[in-house]
Design an enzyme around this catalytic site. Structure first.
Site, PDB file in Angstrom:
ATOM      1  N   LYS A  10      -4.416  -1.719   6.708  1.00  7.15           N
ATOM      2  CA  LYS A  10      -5.599  -2.559   6.539  1.00  7.15           C
ATOM      3  C   LYS A  10      -6.709  -2.088   7.476  1.00  7.15           C
ATOM      4  O   LYS A  10      -6.492  -1.914   8.676  1.00  7.15           O
ATOM      5  CB  LYS A  10      -5.266  -4.028   6.823  1.00  7.15           C
ATOM      6  CG  LYS A  10      -4.153  -4.588   5.945  1.00  7.15           C
ATOM      7  CD  LYS A  10      -4.480  -4.498   4.466  1.00  7.15           C
ATOM      8  CE  LYS A  10      -3.327  -4.982   3.591  1.00  7.15           C
ATOM      9  NZ  LYS A  10      -3.575  -4.729   2.158  1.00  7.15           N
ATOM     10  N   ASP A  56       0.813  -1.218   0.000  1.00  5.64           N
ATOM     11  CA  ASP A  56       0.000   0.000   0.000  1.00  5.64           C
ATOM     12  C   ASP A  56       0.847   1.268   0.000  1.00  5.64           C
ATOM     13  O   ASP A  56       0.534   2.234  -0.685  1.00  5.64           O
ATOM     14  CB  ASP A  56      -0.912   0.036   1.239  1.00  5.64           C
ATOM     15  CG  ASP A  56      -1.864  -1.137   1.281  1.00  5.64           C
ATOM     16  OD1 ASP A  56      -2.225  -1.641   0.204  1.00  5.64           O
ATOM     17  OD2 ASP A  56      -2.254  -1.537   2.386  1.00  5.64           O
ATOM     18  N   GLU A  77       2.034  -1.028   4.995  1.00  6.22           N
ATOM     19  CA  GLU A  77       0.726  -1.499   4.554  1.00  6.22           C
ATOM     20  C   GLU A  77      -0.302  -0.975   5.553  1.00  6.22           C
ATOM     21  O   GLU A  77       0.000  -0.764   6.736  1.00  6.22           O
ATOM     22  CB  GLU A  77       0.670  -3.031   4.544  1.00  6.22           C
ATOM     23  CG  GLU A  77       1.531  -3.671   3.479  1.00  6.22           C
ATOM     24  CD  GLU A  77       0.722  -4.123   2.283  1.00  6.22           C
ATOM     25  OE1 GLU A  77       0.235  -3.226   1.560  1.00  6.22           O
ATOM     26  OE2 GLU A  77       0.604  -5.336   2.078  1.00  6.22           O
TER      27      GLU A  77
END
Length: 266
Positions: free
Chosen positions: A111, A89, A109
């Site tokens: 989430k 990401d 990343e």
């Protein structure tokens, strides 16, 4: 390292908030981590003007296999899709070391999973008959393991692992949280029930080390007299939205740890 991290937080990127820097979309969790990684990239370039940094959106599987094979000829031999790649990401930040080799400094990343807090706050019920407050958690978070493992492969010969996994949402609680309904009544979300919590699905990626800590420096353990190196993900979690003021100091701290271990001094 502490002074640089503190300065980054207090400046808030020259006194501006996320809206002023990026617009409304900067406050969305899945988008912000990429934008914030680019802020860290520019910050590192400014603070270490004698060093060369680069930002990459992805790494090809072929490059990862070549790295594995360079370390041991038994590794990196299998690949079926020529154009296969990973795309974290937040992209990948690298620095060129004294020998001209590119070394990974930061991978992020983000989430977001579990909307119970928002739904309860708004009085929204779920389920077939729209009579339940809790939605059983899904398994989407398990997809994060692919990128983690591939970055580990890429960094197989490194003594640091600058991978940050930012988690947000009711599926990643580490303690009970009380949420208010529109009518003023309260609902307590528990962190230790399997139907809601998914954080144990990712703690395997950091050997169940404590959450919300910088685990960038590799751990060495001894097994039957042999030293084994462990590379752990730095997992940070919040039930509510991460802010730029919270994320940037964490990302900078891990980046500076990387530079220290690589051997590039401030």
């Amino acid at each position: 390292m502490g002074k640089q991290t503190e300065r980054l937080s207090s400046e808030k990127i020259r006194g501006q908030g996320p809206k002023e820097i990026y617009g409304e979309n900067a406050q969305k969790h899945d988008i912000s981590v990429n934008n914030f990684s680019k802020v860290i990239f520019e910050k590192l370039r400014n603070d270490f003007s004698n060093l060369e940094f680069r930002f990459r959106k992805s790494i090809n599987k072929k490059e990862i296999n070549e790295k594995l094979n360079s370390v041991d000829s038994r590794l990196g031999l299998t690949m079926f899709v020529e154009r296969a790649s990973i795309k974290p990401d937040g992209g990948i930040i690298e620095v060129k070391d004294k020998t001209g080799k590119w070394r990974i400094v930061l991978v992020c990343e983000a989430k977001y999973q579990g909307k119970e807090i928002e739904r309860i706050n708004k009085g929204i019920l779920v389920g077939k008959n729209k009579d339940k407050e809790l939605m059983p958690a899904g398994n989407a978070i398990e997809r994060s393991h692919k990128n983690i493992n591939e970055i580990r492969n890429m960094m197989i010969d490194e003594k640091h692992f600058p991978y940050i996994l930012f988690l947000q949402g009711s599926n990643f609680l580490t303690e009970p949280i009380t949420v208010n309904r529109p009518d003023g009544t309260e609902t307590t979300l528990k962190h230790d029930i399997g139907s809601l919590n998914r954080i144990d699905r990712v703690t395997s990626a950091n050997y169940s080390l404590p959450i919300n800590q910088n685990s960038c420096e590799n751990i060495f353990i001894s097994i039957d007299g042999q030293s084994v190196m462990l590379q752990a993900v730095s997992i940070y979690t919040k039930p509510t939205e991460w802010t730029i003021e919270e994320m940037l100091p964490i990302m900078m701290d891990v980046s500076l740890t990387s530079l220290k271990i690589i051997g590039i001094k401030e």
